[in-house]
Design a protein around this motif. Structure first.
Motif, PDB file in Angstrom:
ATOM      1  N   UNK A  22       0.801  -1.214   0.000  1.00 50.13           N
ATOM      2  CA  UNK A  22       0.000   0.000   0.000  1.00 50.13           C
ATOM      3  C   UNK A  22       0.834   1.264   0.000  1.00 50.13           C
ATOM      4  N   UNK A  23       2.048   1.179  -0.604  1.00 47.78           N
ATOM      5  CA  UNK A  23       2.962   2.326  -0.601  1.00 47.78           C
ATOM      6  C   UNK A  23       2.923   3.139  -1.888  1.00 47.78           C
ATOM      7  N   UNK A  24       2.010   2.792  -2.798  1.00 50.63           N
ATOM      8  CA  UNK A  24       1.959   3.481  -4.092  1.00 50.63           C
ATOM      9  C   UNK A  24       1.740   4.980  -3.938  1.00 50.63           C
ATOM     10  N   UNK A  25       1.061   5.372  -2.850  1.00 46.42           N
ATOM     11  CA  UNK A  25       0.811   6.794  -2.608  1.00 46.42           C
ATOM     12  C   UNK A  25       1.718   7.354  -1.513  1.00 46.42           C
ATOM     13  N   UNK A  26       2.874   6.672  -1.313  1.00 46.06           N
ATOM     14  CA  UNK A  26       3.825   7.143  -0.313  1.00 46.06           C
ATOM     15  C   UNK A  26       4.351   8.531  -0.619  1.00 46.06           C
ATOM     16  N   UNK A  27       4.361   8.877  -1.911  1.00 43.29           N
ATOM     17  CA  UNK A  27       4.782  10.220  -2.324  1.00 43.29           C
ATOM     18  C   UNK A  27       3.579  11.092  -2.662  1.00 43.29           C
ATOM     19  N   UNK A  28       2.419  10.678  -2.189  1.00 43.61           N
ATOM     20  CA  UNK A  28       1.200  11.438  -2.464  1.00 43.61           C
ATOM     21  C   UNK A  28       0.765  11.297  -3.902  1.00 43.61           C
ATOM     22  N   UNK A  29       0.100  12.315  -4.410  1.00 47.79           N
ATOM     23  CA  UNK A  29      -0.362  12.320  -5.801  1.00 47.79           C
ATOM     24  C   UNK A  29       0.640  13.014  -6.722  1.00 47.79           C
ATOM     25  N   UNK A  30       1.836  13.252  -6.210  1.00 49.75           N
ATOM     26  CA  UNK A  30       2.850  13.962  -6.998  1.00 49.75           C
ATOM     27  C   UNK A  30       3.685  12.976  -7.807  1.00 49.75           C
ATOM     28  N   UNK A  31       3.975  13.378  -9.041  1.00 49.34           N
ATOM     29  CA  UNK A  31       4.885  12.605  -9.898  1.00 49.34           C
ATOM     30  C   UNK A  31       5.449  13.536 -10.963  1.00 49.34           C
ATOM     31  N   UNK A  81       7.684   4.381   6.358  1.00 46.53           N
ATOM     32  CA  UNK A  81       7.940   3.170   5.561  1.00 46.53           C
ATOM     33  C   UNK A  81       7.404   3.308   4.141  1.00 46.53           C
ATOM     34  N   UNK A  82       6.180   3.815   3.982  1.00 48.24           N
ATOM     35  CA  UNK A  82       5.558   3.937   2.669  1.00 48.24           C
ATOM     36  C   UNK A  82       6.305   4.942   1.784  1.00 48.24           C
ATOM     37  N   UNK A  83       6.720   6.044   2.372  1.00 47.10           N
ATOM     38  CA  UNK A  83       7.473   7.043   1.612  1.00 47.10           C
ATOM     39  C   UNK A  83       8.805   6.448   1.145  1.00 47.10           C
ATOM     40  N   UNK A  84       9.483   5.724   2.047  1.00 43.50           N
ATOM     41  CA  UNK A  84      10.781   5.140   1.711  1.00 43.50           C
ATOM     42  C   UNK A  84      10.666   4.125   0.578  1.00 43.50           C
ATOM     43  N   UNK A  85       9.661   3.264   0.631  1.00 40.66           N
ATOM     44  CA  UNK A  85       9.481   2.248  -0.409  1.00 40.66           C
ATOM     45  C   UNK A  85       9.210   2.902  -1.761  1.00 40.66           C
ATOM     46  N   UNK A  86       8.292   3.859  -1.801  1.00 42.40           N
ATOM     47  CA  UNK A  86       7.948   4.522  -3.063  1.00 42.40           C
ATOM     48  C   UNK A  86       9.124   5.333  -3.605  1.00 42.40           C
ATOM     49  N   UNK A  87       9.825   6.044  -2.733  1.00 45.08           N
ATOM     50  CA  UNK A  87      10.947   6.887  -3.170  1.00 45.08           C
ATOM     51  C   UNK A  87      12.096   6.029  -3.697  1.00 45.08           C
TER      52      UNK A  87
END
Length: 316
Positions: free
Chosen positions: A36-45, A59-65
Motif C-alpha cells: 500500500x505504498x503506491x501513494x507514499x509520495x502522495x499524488x505527486x509525480x 515506511x511507505x514514503x521510503x518504499x515509493x521513493x
C-alpha cells in the motif's frame, strides 16, 4: 571467417546489470503495491510529496521513493546499453527489434506507473502495469541472451533437415508465450481485485459460490488458465525431447521452462495457504517472470530470424 569479438565483450556485462536492475524495479513495484505504498509520495509525480527529496519519512514514503530512484537509475543504464548496442550491432535486425520492444515497454511501464499514482489505482491499470513490466523484462532478457551468444561465440551448427520440425516448434512456442502473458495478466487482475484472498483450498477452492460470488468464477478461470499453460509447456518439452541429440539447446531451455511452470503452480498454492503473504507473492511473481523469459528464449532459439543473422555475421 568469423569477425573479431575483441571490442564487443564489454556490452554483455552492461546488459546483465541493466537486466538485474529491471528485475529490482519490478520487484520493488510489486512490494510498493502490496504494502500500500503506491501513494507514499502522495499524488505527486515525478516529485515526492512536492519535493525532489521528501522531508517527512515513513515506511511507505521510503518504499515509493526508493522504487522511483531505482527506476531512474535503470533507465540511465538502459539508455547507455541502447547506445552501445546500436553502435556495434545495428546491422542485426533481431537485436534492433528487441531493443525497440524493450525501450517502448520500459517507457510504457513508467507511464502506467505515473497513471497509477495520479488515479485511484484501478485493478485494470495495475494489471496492465504488471503486464508491461513483464514485456520489458522478457525483451531485455532476450536481448541480453543474444549479446552473450554473440560475444562468447557459442553457436551450434544445426542440421537443415530438422528445419520443418523447428518451424512447427517455433509457432507453438510463440503462441504459448502470448498465452502466458494473458495468464500472468489475469493473475495480476485476480490479485489486485482481491479475489484470490477469498480462498483456502488448492488445487480446487473449498468455498461455494454463495460465499465468494463472482470472485469464485474469477479464481477458477485463473486456475484453469494456469493448468492449460502447464499442458502447453509440457507439450513443448515433449516436442523438443524428440530433437534430443540434434537440438540440445532447445531441449535444455524447454526443460528449464517446464520446471519453472511447475514451481509457479506450487507457489500459487503457497499464496493461497499463506493468504497472499508478501514473500509468497514476490516468489510467485519472480518465478512467473523467469518462466515467461524462458519461454521467450525458447522461441528466440527456434527463430529463423536469429539463425539468418547468425549465419550472416559469421558467414557460416
Amino acid at each position: 571467417m568469423a569477425k573479431s569479438n575483441e571490442r564487443r565483450t564489454n556490452i554483455f556485462p552492461l546488459a546483465l546489470v541493466t537486466l538485474t536492475g529491471l528485475f529490482l524495479v519490478n520487484l520493488l513495484g510489486f512490494i510498493d503495491t502490496q504494502t500500500g505504498s503506491a501513494f507514499g509520495c502522495g499524488r505527486d509525480w515525478p516529485l515526492c510529496n512536492g519535493k525532489i527529496i521528501p522531508e517527512v519519512w515513513n515506511t511507505h514514503v521510503a518504499i515509493e521513493f526508493i522504487h522511483r530512484l531505482v527506476v531512474l537509475a535503470d533507465l540511465l543504464l538502459l539508455l547507455f546499453l541502447i547506445a552501445a548496442t546500436y553502435r556495434r550491432y545495428r546491422g542485426r535486425k533481431d537485436i534492433r527489434i528487441l531493443m525497440g520492444i524493450s525501450f517502448l515497454a520500459f517507457s510504457g511501464e513508467g507511464v502506467l506507473g505515473a497513471i497509477s499514482v495520479l488515479t485511484d489505482n484501478p485493478p485494470s491499470v495495475l494489471a496492465l502495469h504488471m503486464g508491461m513490466s513483464l514485456i520489458a523484462f522478457t525483451s531485455l532478457y532476450l536481448w541480453t541472451a543474444t549479446l552473450r551468444q554473440i560475444e562468447t561465440g557459442k553457436y551450434q551448427r544445426f542440421d537443415l533437415q530438422d528445419a520443418s520440425s523447428v518451424k512447427q516448434l517455433r509457432k507453438w512456442t510463440w503462441g504459448t508465450l502470448i498465452y502466458s502473458f494473458l495468464v500472468v495478466y489475469f493473475g495480476a487482475y485476480v490479485t489486485f481485485t482481491g479475489a484470490g484472498g477469498y480462498f483456502q483450498g488448492w488445487p480446487f477452492p473449498t468455498e461455494s459460490y454463495s460465499q465468494a460470488k463472482t470472485a469464485l468464477l474469477i479464481d477458477l478461470t485463473h486456475r484453469l488458465m494456469a493448468l492449460i499453460l502447464f499442458v502447453l509447456i509440457l507439450r513443448l518439452f515433449l516436442f523438443t525431447f524428440r530433437l534430443r541429440g540434434k537440438r540440445e539447446d532447445l531441449r535444455a531451455v524447454s526443460l528449464q521452462t517446464l520446471i519453472l511452470v511447475v514451481f509457479q503452480m506450487l507457489s500459487g498454492a503457497l499464496l493461497i495457504i499463506t493468504k497472499l503473504n508478501l514473500i509468497a507473492f514476490l516468489l510467485h511473481v519472480s518465478i512467473a517472470t523467469f518462466m515467461v523469459g524462458s519461454l521467450g528464449l525458447l522461441g528466440l532459439k527456434a527463430s529463423s530470424l536469429q539463425e539468418k543473422e547468425r549465419m550472416k555475421e559469421y558467414n557460416l
